[in-house]
Write an enzyme that holds these catalytic residues in place. Structure first.
Site, PDB file in Angstrom:
ATOM      1  N   ARG A   1      -8.870   1.362   9.110  1.00 51.91           N
ATOM      2  CA  ARG A   1      -8.834  -0.595   9.407  1.00 51.91           C
ATOM      3  C   ARG A   1      -9.754  -0.776  10.321  1.00 51.91           C
ATOM      4  O   ARG A   1      -9.649  -2.124  10.661  1.00 51.91           O
ATOM      5  CB  ARG A   1      -7.578  -0.194  10.426  1.00 51.91           C
ATOM      6  CG  ARG A   1      -5.913  -0.915   9.937  1.00 51.91           C
ATOM      7  CD  ARG A   1      -5.165  -0.159  10.329  1.00 51.91           C
ATOM      8  NE  ARG A   1      -3.391  -1.606  10.445  1.00 51.91           N
ATOM      9  CZ  ARG A   1      -2.706  -1.181   8.891  1.00 51.91           C
ATOM     10  NH1 ARG A   1      -2.887   0.545   9.129  1.00 51.91           N
ATOM     11  NH2 ARG A   1      -1.198  -1.289   9.539  1.00 51.91           N
TER      12      ARG A   1
ATOM     13  N   ARG B   1      11.917  -6.413   3.764  1.00 51.49           N
ATOM     14  CA  ARG B   1      11.410  -4.461   4.113  1.00 51.49           C
ATOM     15  C   ARG B   1      12.749  -3.900   5.033  1.00 51.49           C
ATOM     16  O   ARG B   1      12.626  -4.557   6.007  1.00 51.49           O
ATOM     17  CB  ARG B   1      10.210  -4.445   4.762  1.00 51.49           C
ATOM     18  CG  ARG B   1      10.093  -2.842   4.766  1.00 51.49           C
ATOM     19  CD  ARG B   1       8.327  -2.206   4.842  1.00 51.49           C
ATOM     20  NE  ARG B   1       7.422  -2.679   6.029  1.00 51.49           N
ATOM     21  CZ  ARG B   1       6.185  -2.674   6.486  1.00 51.49           C
ATOM     22  NH1 ARG B   1       6.030  -2.151   5.302  1.00 51.49           N
ATOM     23  NH2 ARG B   1       5.615  -2.734   6.887  1.00 51.49           N
TER      24      ARG B   1
ATOM     25  N   ARG C   1      12.199  -2.299  10.300  1.00 58.23           N
ATOM     26  CA  ARG C   1      11.081  -2.008  11.241  1.00 58.23           C
ATOM     27  C   ARG C   1      11.090  -3.555  12.466  1.00 58.23           C
ATOM     28  O   ARG C   1      10.874  -4.284  12.121  1.00 58.23           O
ATOM     29  CB  ARG C   1       9.971  -1.920  10.469  1.00 58.23           C
ATOM     30  CG  ARG C   1       9.269  -0.782  10.637  1.00 58.23           C
ATOM     31  CD  ARG C   1       8.321  -0.053   9.661  1.00 58.23           C
ATOM     32  NE  ARG C   1       7.122  -0.742   9.882  1.00 58.23           N
ATOM     33  CZ  ARG C   1       5.759  -0.487   9.270  1.00 58.23           C
ATOM     34  NH1 ARG C   1       5.847  -0.126   8.870  1.00 58.23           N
ATOM     35  NH2 ARG C   1       4.639  -0.832   9.691  1.00 58.23           N
TER      36      ARG C   1
ATOM     37  N   ARG D   1       0.407  -8.945  13.936  1.00 58.75           N
ATOM     38  CA  ARG D   1      -0.339  -8.551  12.552  1.00 58.75           C
ATOM     39  C   ARG D   1      -1.211  -8.733  11.261  1.00 58.75           C
ATOM     40  O   ARG D   1      -1.852  -8.389  11.401  1.00 58.75           O
ATOM     41  CB  ARG D   1       0.669  -7.020  11.719  1.00 58.75           C
ATOM     42  CG  ARG D   1       1.150  -6.590  13.204  1.00 58.75           C
ATOM     43  CD  ARG D   1       2.453  -5.829  12.687  1.00 58.75           C
ATOM     44  NE  ARG D   1       2.968  -5.513  10.843  1.00 58.75           N
ATOM     45  CZ  ARG D   1       3.527  -4.400  10.616  1.00 58.75           C
ATOM     46  NH1 ARG D   1       4.613  -5.429  10.129  1.00 58.75           N
ATOM     47  NH2 ARG D   1       3.054  -4.206   9.702  1.00 58.75           N
TER      48      ARG D   1
ATOM     49  N   LYS E   1       0.669  -1.308  -0.148  1.00 62.12           N
ATOM     50  CA  LYS E   1       0.241  -0.028  -0.006  1.00 62.12           C
ATOM     51  C   LYS E   1       0.530   0.963   0.036  1.00 62.12           C
ATOM     52  O   LYS E   1       1.152   2.418  -0.499  1.00 62.12           O
ATOM     53  CB  LYS E   1      -0.752  -0.154   1.611  1.00 62.12           C
ATOM     54  CG  LYS E   1      -2.062  -1.223   1.493  1.00 62.12           C
ATOM     55  CD  LYS E   1      -2.720  -0.892   2.594  1.00 62.12           C
ATOM     56  CE  LYS E   1      -2.289  -0.819   3.932  1.00 62.12           C
ATOM     57  NZ  LYS E   1      -0.993  -2.406   4.336  1.00 62.12           N
TER      58      LYS E   1
HETATM   59  P1  ADP Z   1       2.895  -1.465   2.680  1.00 58.66           P
HETATM   60  O1  ADP Z   1       2.694  -0.081   2.914  1.00 58.66           O
HETATM   61  O2  ADP Z   1       1.257  -2.337   2.715  1.00 58.66           O
HETATM   62  O3  ADP Z   1       2.473  -2.459   5.092  1.00 58.66           O
HETATM   63  P2  ADP Z   1       4.910  -1.825   1.930  1.00 58.66           P
HETATM   64  O4  ADP Z   1       4.476  -1.137   0.278  1.00 58.66           O
HETATM   65  O5  ADP Z   1       6.135  -0.345   3.024  1.00 58.66           O
HETATM   66  O6  ADP Z   1       3.546  -2.820   2.261  1.00 58.66           O
HETATM   67  O7  ADP Z   1       5.780  -2.560   1.236  1.00 58.66           O
HETATM   68  C1  ADP Z   1       6.694  -3.470   1.534  1.00 58.66           C
HETATM   69  C2  ADP Z   1       7.576  -4.114   1.605  1.00 58.66           C
HETATM   70  O8  ADP Z   1       7.137  -5.237   0.107  1.00 58.66           O
HETATM   71  C3  ADP Z   1       8.195  -3.460   0.599  1.00 58.66           C
HETATM   72  O9  ADP Z   1       9.879  -3.781   1.268  1.00 58.66           O
HETATM   73  C4  ADP Z   1       8.012  -2.967  -0.499  1.00 58.66           C
HETATM   74  O10 ADP Z   1       9.389  -2.774  -0.821  1.00 58.66           O
HETATM   75  C5  ADP Z   1       7.953  -3.680  -1.144  1.00 58.66           C
HETATM   76  N1  ADP Z   1       6.720  -4.339  -2.114  1.00 58.66           N
HETATM   77  C6  ADP Z   1       5.605  -3.811  -2.384  1.00 58.66           C
HETATM   78  N2  ADP Z   1       4.824  -3.987  -3.426  1.00 58.66           N
HETATM   79  C7  ADP Z   1       5.825  -4.443  -4.075  1.00 58.66           C
HETATM   80  C8  ADP Z   1       5.992  -5.383  -4.983  1.00 58.66           C
HETATM   81  N3  ADP Z   1       4.600  -5.265  -5.936  1.00 58.66           N
HETATM   82  N4  ADP Z   1       6.925  -6.872  -5.250  1.00 58.66           N
HETATM   83  C9  ADP Z   1       7.197  -6.875  -4.501  1.00 58.66           C
HETATM   84  N5  ADP Z   1       8.299  -6.171  -3.636  1.00 58.66           N
HETATM   85  C10 ADP Z   1       6.762  -5.444  -3.153  1.00 58.66           C
HETATM   86  P1  AMP Z   2       1.324   0.099   9.265  1.00 60.52           P
HETATM   87  O1  AMP Z   2       2.547   0.874   8.680  1.00 60.52           O
HETATM   88  O2  AMP Z   2       0.676   0.793   8.277  1.00 60.52           O
HETATM   89  O3  AMP Z   2       2.212  -0.834   8.754  1.00 60.52           O
HETATM   90  O4  AMP Z   2       1.004   0.601  11.120  1.00 60.52           O
HETATM   91  C1  AMP Z   2       1.563   0.333  12.216  1.00 60.52           C
HETATM   92  C2  AMP Z   2       1.092  -0.098  13.062  1.00 60.52           C
HETATM   93  O5  AMP Z   2       0.404   1.315  13.521  1.00 60.52           O
HETATM   94  C3  AMP Z   2       0.165  -0.689  13.011  1.00 60.52           C
HETATM   95  O6  AMP Z   2       0.670  -1.940  13.507  1.00 60.52           O
HETATM   96  C4  AMP Z   2      -0.783   0.107  14.051  1.00 60.52           C
HETATM   97  O7  AMP Z   2      -0.072  -0.764  15.397  1.00 60.52           O
HETATM   98  C5  AMP Z   2      -0.212   1.280  14.210  1.00 60.52           C
HETATM   99  N1  AMP Z   2      -1.374   1.753  12.920  1.00 60.52           N
HETATM  100  C6  AMP Z   2      -1.410   3.011  11.568  1.00 60.52           C
HETATM  101  N2  AMP Z   2      -2.606   3.063  11.082  1.00 60.52           N
HETATM  102  C7  AMP Z   2      -3.218   2.403  12.024  1.00 60.52           C
HETATM  103  C8  AMP Z   2      -4.640   3.000  12.199  1.00 60.52           C
HETATM  104  N3  AMP Z   2      -5.727   3.333  11.086  1.00 60.52           N
HETATM  105  N4  AMP Z   2      -5.908   2.157  12.844  1.00 60.52           N
HETATM  106  C9  AMP Z   2      -4.763   1.627  14.391  1.00 60.52           C
HETATM  107  N5  AMP Z   2      -3.569   1.070  14.055  1.00 60.52           N
HETATM  108  C10 AMP Z   2      -3.631   1.676  13.641  1.00 60.52           C
END
Ligand code: ADP
Ligand code: AMP
Length: 213
Positions: free
Chosen positions: A85, A124, A157, A168, A13
């Site tokens: 969420r 990541r 992270r 999660r 995302k």
């Molecule tokens: P989210 O915001 O949904 O938690 P991220 O955008 O941070 O996910 O993506 C999670 C990991 O996967 C990151 O390390 C990113 O570089 C990688 N990634 C994102 N989209 C793709 C894809 N389409 N194919 C492979 N790796 C991806």
């Molecule tokens: P994310 O970076 O989106 O994966 O979020 C990291 C963490 O932040 C999650 O595991 C939650 O603990 C918190 N968080 C992010 N967005 C929300 C939300 N909309 N509602 C509740 N907790 C959130």
């Protein structure tokens, strides 16, 4: 245009939201990024949110809704990444938008299997300074382990450790996935195959936005 990105952690995302926001001049609102900033800066919100985030749980709705109320712009387009969420957050969002005669335009569900997610999250790497996101295999930095934007050493992270990732995913299933039906019933849900490459997912998103949102 108000676009919502819905999907499990690690489904891509943030990667797509950053790109889309730049490309379409939308404001990118990532609640995860905002909360991590608050934790880093030791703000009252950060102090409250920290332990939930470390455990992989959701931060309470009232804290998140108050945070969004402060940043949601009255004008212009927005891509919401990681919010709402819970159903309660989605209802609060509806209320906020209604006050400005607006509504959610489209909700994209980033559809991906757990195996893909675990691989993405374990690889990541993030920049603790500017928030840029990389993947050791799929989106590596130009210089090993250094941010392309600001040259800061990259980190993994804390909540990307395997046991927190499992938690999660469970939280996603129990508390966030009911939003799939919530938005499907409103005819706003578009499913994106998030298992394809970053480029392919982006192309699908752009096509869907221009044809359907
Ligand atoms: P989210 O915001 O949904 O938690 P991220 O955008 O941070 O996910 O993506 C999670 C990991 O996967 C990151 O390390 C990113 O570089 C990688 N990634 C994102 N989209 C793709 C894809 N389409 N194919 C492979 N790796 C991806
Ligand atoms: P994310 O970076 O989106 O994966 O979020 C990291 C963490 O932040 C999650 O595991 C939650 O603990 C918190 N968080 C992010 N967005 C929300 C939300 N909309 N509602 C509740 N907790 C959130």
């Amino acid at each position: 245009m108000i676009i919502v990105f819905l999907g499990p952690p690690g489904s891509g995302k943030g990667t797509q939201a950053k790109r889309l926001a730049q490309d379409m001049k939308l404001v990118h609102i990532s609640t995860g990024d905002m909360l991590r900033d608050a934790v880093r800066n030791g703000t009252p919100l950060g102090l409250k949110a920290k332990e939930y985030m470390e455990r992989g749980e959701l931060v309470p709705d009232e804290l998140i809704v108050a945070m969004i109320e402060e940043v949601l712009p009255q004008k212009g387009g927005v891509v919401l990444d990681g919010f709402p969420r819970t159903v309660a957050q989605a209802q609060a969002l509806e209320g906020m938008l209604k006050n400005n005669d607006k509504d959610v335009s489209c909700v994209f569900l980033f559809d991906s299997d757990d195996e893909v997610i675990v691989e993405r999250l374990s690889g990541r790497r993030s920049c603790p300074n500017c928030g840029a996101v990389y993947h050791v295999k799929y989106s590596p930095p130009k210089v090993d382990n250094l941010c392309d934007v600001c040259s800061t050493p990259l980190i993994q992270r804390e909540d990307d450790r395997e046991e927190v990732v499992r938690k999660r995913l469970e939280v996603y299933r129990n508390q966030t996935s009911p939003l799939v039906d919530f938005y499907r019933e409103k005819n706003k849900l578009k499913v994106i195959n998030a298992e394809r490459s970053i480029e392919e997912v982006y192309a699908d998103l752009k096509t869907a936005i221009s044809n359907e949102c």
